[in-house]
Structure formats: C-alpha cells, structure tokens
Write a protein that holds these residues in place. Sequence first.
Motif, PDB file in Angstrom:
ATOM      1  N   ASN A 122      96.338 -14.767  50.633  1.00 35.04           N
ATOM      2  CA  ASN A 122      96.445 -14.474  49.202  1.00 35.04           C
ATOM      3  C   ASN A 122      97.700 -15.070  48.586  1.00 35.04           C
ATOM      4  O   ASN A 122      97.698 -15.464  47.416  1.00 35.04           O
ATOM      5  N   THR A 123      98.767 -15.166  49.355  1.00 31.39           N
ATOM      6  CA  THR A 123      99.990 -15.795  48.861  1.00 31.39           C
ATOM      7  C   THR A 123      99.775 -17.293  48.645  1.00 31.39           C
ATOM      8  O   THR A 123     100.179 -17.849  47.626  1.00 31.39           O
ATOM      9  N   ILE A 124      99.123 -17.951  49.603  1.00 29.54           N
ATOM     10  CA  ILE A 124      98.792 -19.371  49.441  1.00 29.54           C
ATOM     11  C   ILE A 124      97.913 -19.557  48.205  1.00 29.54           C
ATOM     12  O   ILE A 124      98.152 -20.446  47.383  1.00 29.54           O
ATOM     13  N   ARG A 125      96.921 -18.727  48.077  1.00 28.90           N
ATOM     14  CA  ARG A 125      96.011 -18.825  46.927  1.00 28.90           C
ATOM     15  C   ARG A 125      96.764 -18.643  45.607  1.00 28.90           C
ATOM     16  O   ARG A 125      96.567 -19.401  44.655  1.00 28.90           O
TER      17      ARG A 125
ATOM     18  N   HIS B  64      93.665 -29.293  41.653  1.00 29.37           N
ATOM     19  CA  HIS B  64      92.439 -28.633  42.064  1.00 29.37           C
ATOM     20  C   HIS B  64      92.787 -27.404  42.898  1.00 29.37           C
ATOM     21  O   HIS B  64      93.229 -27.547  44.033  1.00 29.37           O
ATOM     22  N   PRO B  65      92.565 -26.201  42.369  1.00 25.83           N
ATOM     23  CA  PRO B  65      92.855 -25.003  43.157  1.00 25.83           C
ATOM     24  C   PRO B  65      91.736 -24.630  44.127  1.00 25.83           C
ATOM     25  O   PRO B  65      91.906 -23.751  44.953  1.00 25.83           O
ATOM     26  N   GLY B  66      90.598 -25.298  44.043  1.00 22.02           N
ATOM     27  CA  GLY B  66      89.430 -24.898  44.830  1.00 22.02           C
ATOM     28  C   GLY B  66      89.641 -24.902  46.320  1.00 22.02           C
ATOM     29  O   GLY B  66      89.213 -23.985  47.012  1.00 22.02           O
ATOM     30  N   THR B  67      90.278 -25.941  46.864  1.00 21.82           N
ATOM     31  CA  THR B  67      90.459 -26.017  48.314  1.00 21.82           C
ATOM     32  C   THR B  67      91.348 -24.883  48.824  1.00 21.82           C
ATOM     33  O   THR B  67      90.962 -24.182  49.759  1.00 21.82           O
ATOM     34  N   PRO B  68      92.517 -24.662  48.244  1.00 20.96           N
ATOM     35  CA  PRO B  68      93.309 -23.526  48.723  1.00 20.96           C
ATOM     36  C   PRO B  68      92.628 -22.180  48.478  1.00 20.96           C
ATOM     37  O   PRO B  68      92.824 -21.237  49.232  1.00 20.96           O
ATOM     38  N   MET B  69      91.835 -22.092  47.428  1.00 19.34           N
ATOM     39  CA  MET B  69      91.144 -20.832  47.136  1.00 19.34           C
ATOM     40  C   MET B  69      90.063 -20.521  48.154  1.00 19.34           C
ATOM     41  O   MET B  69      89.784 -19.368  48.435  1.00 19.34           O
ATOM     42  N   GLY B  70      89.426 -21.537  48.697  1.00 20.56           N
ATOM     43  CA  GLY B  70      88.410 -21.264  49.701  1.00 20.56           C
ATOM     44  C   GLY B  70      87.131 -22.037  49.483  1.00 20.56           C
ATOM     45  O   GLY B  70      86.125 -21.459  49.089  1.00 20.56           O
ATOM     46  N   SER B  71      87.197 -23.305  49.716  1.00 16.88           N
ATOM     47  CA  SER B  71      86.007 -24.141  49.603  1.00 16.88           C
ATOM     48  C   SER B  71      84.990 -23.745  50.660  1.00 16.88           C
ATOM     49  O   SER B  71      85.351 -23.470  51.800  1.00 16.88           O
ATOM     50  N   PRO B  72      83.696 -23.725  50.315  1.00 18.11           N
ATOM     51  CA  PRO B  72      82.678 -23.350  51.295  1.00 18.11           C
ATOM     52  C   PRO B  72      82.443 -24.426  52.359  1.00 18.11           C
ATOM     53  O   PRO B  72      81.670 -24.216  53.275  1.00 18.11           O
ATOM     54  N   LEU B  73      83.126 -25.566  52.246  1.00 16.44           N
ATOM     55  CA  LEU B  73      82.901 -26.652  53.199  1.00 16.44           C
ATOM     56  C   LEU B  73      83.607 -26.445  54.538  1.00 16.44           C
ATOM     57  O   LEU B  73      83.312 -27.140  55.499  1.00 16.44           O
ATOM     58  N   TRP B  74      84.565 -25.526  54.600  1.00 14.28           N
ATOM     59  CA  TRP B  74      85.386 -25.417  55.798  1.00 14.28           C
ATOM     60  C   TRP B  74      84.766 -24.498  56.842  1.00 14.28           C
ATOM     61  O   TRP B  74      83.875 -23.723  56.560  1.00 14.28           O
TER      62      TRP B  74
ATOM     63  N   TRP C  49     101.668 -27.937  50.016  1.00 15.25           N
ATOM     64  CA  TRP C  49     102.964 -27.510  49.460  1.00 15.25           C
ATOM     65  C   TRP C  49     103.192 -26.023  49.680  1.00 15.25           C
ATOM     66  O   TRP C  49     104.300 -25.601  50.021  1.00 15.25           O
ATOM     67  N   SER C  50     102.151 -25.214  49.510  1.00 14.42           N
ATOM     68  CA  SER C  50     102.284 -23.769  49.728  1.00 14.42           C
ATOM     69  C   SER C  50     102.641 -23.464  51.173  1.00 14.42           C
ATOM     70  O   SER C  50     103.543 -22.666  51.447  1.00 14.42           O
ATOM     71  N   VAL C  51     101.943 -24.091  52.102  1.00 15.04           N
ATOM     72  CA  VAL C  51     102.185 -23.832  53.527  1.00 15.04           C
ATOM     73  C   VAL C  51     103.587 -24.295  53.932  1.00 15.04           C
ATOM     74  O   VAL C  51     104.302 -23.588  54.641  1.00 15.04           O
ATOM     75  N   LEU C  52     104.012 -25.465  53.472  1.00 19.79           N
ATOM     76  CA  LEU C  52     105.361 -25.944  53.805  1.00 19.79           C
ATOM     77  C   LEU C  52     106.422 -24.998  53.263  1.00 19.79           C
ATOM     78  O   LEU C  52     107.426 -24.719  53.925  1.00 19.79           O
ATOM     79  N   HIS C  53     106.214 -24.488  52.059  1.00 17.51           N
ATOM     80  CA  HIS C  53     107.173 -23.541  51.472  1.00 17.51           C
ATOM     81  C   HIS C  53     107.182 -22.221  52.238  1.00 17.51           C
ATOM     82  O   HIS C  53     108.246 -21.721  52.619  1.00 17.51           O
ATOM     83  N   LEU C  54     105.999 -21.668  52.482  1.00 19.71           N
ATOM     84  CA  LEU C  54     105.917 -20.342  53.101  1.00 19.71           C
ATOM     85  C   LEU C  54     106.341 -20.337  54.566  1.00 19.71           C
ATOM     86  O   LEU C  54     106.793 -19.314  55.067  1.00 19.71           O
ATOM     87  N   THR C  55     106.190 -21.459  55.265  1.00 16.32           N
ATOM     88  CA  THR C  55     106.617 -21.523  56.666  1.00 16.32           C
ATOM     89  C   THR C  55     108.080 -21.926  56.787  1.00 16.32           C
ATOM     90  O   THR C  55     108.593 -22.061  57.890  1.00 16.32           O
ATOM     91  N   LYS C  56     108.731 -22.123  55.648  1.00 15.26           N
ATOM     92  CA  LYS C  56     110.157 -22.476  55.607  1.00 15.26           C
ATOM     93  C   LYS C  56     110.454 -23.746  56.392  1.00 15.26           C
ATOM     94  O   LYS C  56     111.469 -23.851  57.076  1.00 15.26           O
ATOM     95  N   THR C  57     109.553 -24.713  56.285  1.00 11.85           N
ATOM     96  CA  THR C  57     109.775 -26.015  56.919  1.00 11.85           C
ATOM     97  C   THR C  57     111.077 -26.589  56.382  1.00 11.85           C
ATOM     98  O   THR C  57     111.313 -26.578  55.177  1.00 11.85           O
TER      99      THR C  57
END
Length: 173
Positions: A12-15, A29-39, A75-83
């Motif tokens: 939810n934080t990434i979203r 495009h927010p769709g992929t981080p929100m949850g694309s049905p393709l994954w 970008w969200s994952v890099l920020h949240l994992t404190k890379t």
Amino acid sequence: MTNAEIDLLCVNTIRTLSIDAVQQAKSGHPGTPMGSPLWSTPYGTAPCVSTRRTRFGLIGDRFVLSNGHASMLLWSVLHLTKTQAVNAEYERLGQPSVTLEDIRRFRQLGSKAAGHPEYHWVSGVETTTGPLGQGVATSVGMAIAQKWLAAHYNMPGFEIFDYNIYAVAEMAA
C-alpha cells in the motif's frame, strides 16, 4: 505485525507513493504499481516486488524494470528500501539514492526520478531499458552472464556469483 500485514503495508505504501507522484506530475502510469492483472501474483506487481525486497532482501540480486513508463514502481522501491547513492567508483555517499523530494519531483526537469530510468544516473537502476522489450533481452543477457561467471569463478564456500535476475515486463496486445 504478521508477515502478511507487513507485506500489505509495503504494498500500500508503494501504491500510495506511485499514485501521488503520477498525480503531482500529471504524467505517468500508476497502473503497474497499483496492480496490473498481467503479473504472476493475484495482487499485482507491487506485492511481487515488495515481498522480494522486504522478506528476502534481494541482496546482490538484479531487478530490471522493462516497462519504463511504469517507473514509479522502481522509484518507490528504491526509496523505501533506502538504497544508498554511490559515486562512479561505487563508493557509498552516505545519502539515499532516491529521496522523497525526488519522488515529489517525478517526471520534472532535473529530477532523478525520470519517466524512463537511465543507468548510472541513479544508484539502483541496473540498466537503461530503452524501447519496450529491450529490458527483457537485457535481463536474459544478464542471467546468461551470471551463470557463465558462476561456472568459471565460484568455488565451494566462495560463491560470489549467486544472485538472481528479476525482470518486470509489459506485454503489448
């Protein structure tokens, strides 16, 4: 918190970061981080990436985002994992690779959080994927290289090439 609750909080934080940044930029495009049905996960891409990063750490693993227009996921994952940011010699600079301010300036001139990530501009971006599909080919090459290096240089008790390559790609209809 249980692992499931932590996973949901991460997702939810990434979203939320992704939605806010795309809305602020009026672009993306927010769709992929929100949850694309393709994954491969029924909950979309964010859970897949979040779970791998938080529970298993992805220490040394490589992550290739082949659909750069969905870069807010990266970008969200890099920020949240404190890379951590590094210089050209890969020495840590003592600062995050992607800050919350960078995310606030997503897709804006001068921001590190570009619409299509470029290798060597931001620590944690493994490769410039270019046109759609190029990242898939790049990730296959990275995986072949890793297997070759492991076969030639790993020794029992000294397995320096033991990482995985993960790719997120978009399939065009």
